[in-house]
Design an enzyme around this catalytic site. Structure first.
Site, PDB file in Angstrom:
ATOM      1  N   ASP A   1     -66.870  -6.567  -2.264  1.00 22.36           N
ATOM      2  CA  ASP A   1     -66.942  -6.660  -1.031  1.00 22.36           C
ATOM      3  C   ASP A   1     -65.965  -8.096  -0.039  1.00 22.36           C
ATOM      4  O   ASP A   1     -66.262  -8.916  -0.363  1.00 22.36           O
ATOM      5  CB  ASP A   1     -68.314  -6.520   0.128  1.00 22.36           C
ATOM      6  CG  ASP A   1     -67.311  -6.450   1.207  1.00 22.36           C
ATOM      7  OD1 ASP A   1     -67.619  -5.682   1.836  1.00 22.36           O
ATOM      8  OD2 ASP A   1     -68.417  -6.879   2.485  1.00 22.36           O
TER       9      ASP A   1
ATOM     10  N   GLU B   1     -61.583  -5.655  -3.287  1.00 24.64           N
ATOM     11  CA  GLU B   1     -61.349  -5.822  -1.867  1.00 24.64           C
ATOM     12  C   GLU B   1     -60.601  -6.688  -1.487  1.00 24.64           C
ATOM     13  O   GLU B   1     -61.025  -7.911  -1.607  1.00 24.64           O
ATOM     14  CB  GLU B   1     -62.209  -5.580  -1.029  1.00 24.64           C
ATOM     15  CG  GLU B   1     -61.915  -5.208   0.441  1.00 24.64           C
ATOM     16  CD  GLU B   1     -63.076  -4.129   1.837  1.00 24.64           C
ATOM     17  OE1 GLU B   1     -62.917  -3.598   2.386  1.00 24.64           O
ATOM     18  OE2 GLU B   1     -64.186  -5.283   1.395  1.00 24.64           O
TER      19      GLU B   1
END
Length: 497
Positions: A134, A170
């Site tokens: 993330d 990401e």
């Protein structure tokens, strides 16, 4: 990873971690800590035994301790200055690259060791197959700037264990210079939001999308064909946990996040969605039919694109969040998957999705290991990929620059032998496929090109037709009438020599 769900606002997704080696308790059936670890490991093993691989979504960019006003749960109380990025001129405050109040300082050797030890734990003890990181840009910041030679990326690259698992970034965060799509090193795959936005805009009917669309369908070589990277570097997706579901993407023009109690100011404003004339649910059968066809268009585009497809859970049967595109705080029917929907309207879409996945799995032309270059395959007079106009000719510069054009066709050669070998070491060939996409409101008549040693032409997929539980291919004839807002896949079966 364990997240704090009491001291902070409810985070239904579990994206506020405070223990990097503890499975989230609310996902387990047992309240005992050791039993939860055993249960998690058994879950991973069970999934792997049926042929699935487990990629863990990990959040090492921040913790649940928030900004300087947040609770002291662990790291802040141990060594606040070392664990977090602090403002140089105001060391009481944090550099917030994540939008959560803080950011972990992975330049510090002990913070880096904590993260890499955690990753090795999940691989060695829990036996996961890889990680999706993330806001991965934050992990690679050096003096506030993204650096592909950062200590974190270098540590993972040289680690004999971590360098062998699947690594997905990401590739952005909320800080300055945070958007880093295409800039992670070889060995990493990345979420490709340019794929998401281009496919949404094309099928929505926006003008001038063909050049960008072609690049996205072909694996985004303009972004990733460098430094030895492969098409799987591009993680293609239409929807994710952030944003609209697939059903809502074709049912709402605006986000409806009032239940999040932020006056509908949270969530992305730029969704490139289209409701076909009615906002939200409708009894209009014509609109319902168009929405279902658009779902098929988007799903088929995803599965027939080069790169690594990512499908949001629930999209395969039409799950909805009723227009909420930021449902992280909704631990209720809004964010839950509505499994009973599979037994009603979602059944046909589920069957169609299975057909797409099977086609992709069986045919290597849809998941090549190398990028297309539009050149003749050595030893043949056939190009690996050919972009075609409706009259069957090759696309020219003027065709690509025609902003009014909303249809595109490509011919993918099955002669991929010089790149792919069977398990017996023989050159692997495949059928040739023609993919036609029409986002316009008028039908387009396509001349189907001839292929050497042709045995038969058949329609493998036609999104204008309602799918059945037992899909059968139909003969294809030229010229082919490509209906409005539809995608068709033609299979050329050849006499292989």
């Amino acid at each position: 990873l364990a997240s704090d769900m009491c001291d902070l606002d409810c985070v239904n997704w579990g994206y506020d971690p405070h223990h990097f080696i503890a499975p989230e308790g609310s996902y387990a059936s047992s309240s005992d800590g050791i039993a939860r670890v055993v249960e998690t490991r058994a879950m991973v093993q069970s999934l792997q035994e049926v042929g699935l691989r487990v990629v863990l979504d990990v959040v090492y960019n921040h913790t649940a301790e928030g900004n300087h006003l947040g609770p002291t749960l662990s790291l802040r109380g141990i060594d606040n200055k070392s664990y977090y990025y602090k403002m140089e001129d105001k060391p009481r405050y944090y550099n917030d690259y994540t939008g959560t109040g803080n950011a972990l300082e992975l330049r510090h050797p002990y913070v880096l060791r904590m993260v890499t030890d955690s990753l090795r734990y999940w691989v060695e003890e829990m036996r996961v197959d890889g990680f999706r990181f993330d806001l991965a840009t934050t992990l690679a910041r050096v003096d506030g700037e993204f650096d592909e030679r950062s200590s974190f990326l270098d540590s993972v690259a040289q680690d004999p264990l971590l360098s062998t698992v699947k690594l997905i970034a990401e590739p952005w965060d909320t800080g300055h210079g945070g958007y880093q799509v295409g800039n992670f090193p070889p060995g990493w795959a990345e979420w490709n939001d340019r794929y998401r936005d281009t496919l949404r805009r094309f099928w929505k009917g926006d003008s001038g999308q063909l050049p960008e669309l072609a690049s996205r369908l072909a694996g985004s070589s303009d972004i990733y064909d460098q430094r030895g990277r492969r098409p799987w570097s591009s993680v293609n997706f239409i929807t994710a946990h952030d944003g609209f579901t697939l059903h809502d993407l074709v049912s709402y023009n605006e986000k409806h996040n009032n239940d999040n109690q932020e006056n509908n100011q949270d969530g992305n404003e730029n969704n490139f969605s289209y409701n076909f004339g009615v906002e939200g649910p409708t009894d209009d059968s014509a609109i319902q039919s168009l929405r279902m066809q658009q779902k098929r268009n988007l799903l088929a585009s995803l599965l027939f694109s080069q790169g690594l497809p990512m499908l949001l859970a629930g999209d395969e049967f039409g799950n909805t969040q009723m227009g909420n595109n930021n449902a992280y705080c909704q631990d209720n029917e809004t964010a839950w998957l509505n499994w009973p929907e599979i037994d009603s309207s979602g059944n046909a879409l589920l069957s169609f999705t299975k057909t797409l996945i099977q086609l992709r799995h069986r045919h290597i032309v849809f998941h090549r290991h190398r990028f297309f270059h539009g050149k003749e395959i050595p030893g043949t007079k056939t190009k690996d990929i050919t972009w075609l106009t409706a009259d069957g000719g090759e696309m020219e510069e003027d065709d690509w620059s025609d902003d009014s054009e909303k249809s595109l066709a490509l011919l993918i050669s099955g002669k991929a032998g010089q790149y792919h070998l069977t398990e017996h070491g023989e050159r692997e060939t495949d059928d040739t496929f023609m993919l036609m996409m029409n986002a316009g409101e008028e039908a387009v008549e396509y001349v189907l090109p001839q292929v050497k040693n042709l045995s038969s032409m058949s329609v493998a997929v036609d999104t204008s037709l309602s799918p059945t539980n037992s899909p059968t291919e139909k003969p294809a004839t030229s010229p082919f009438n490509l209906k409005p807002r539809s995608l068709v896949l033609i299979r050329y079966t050849t006499n292989k020599k």
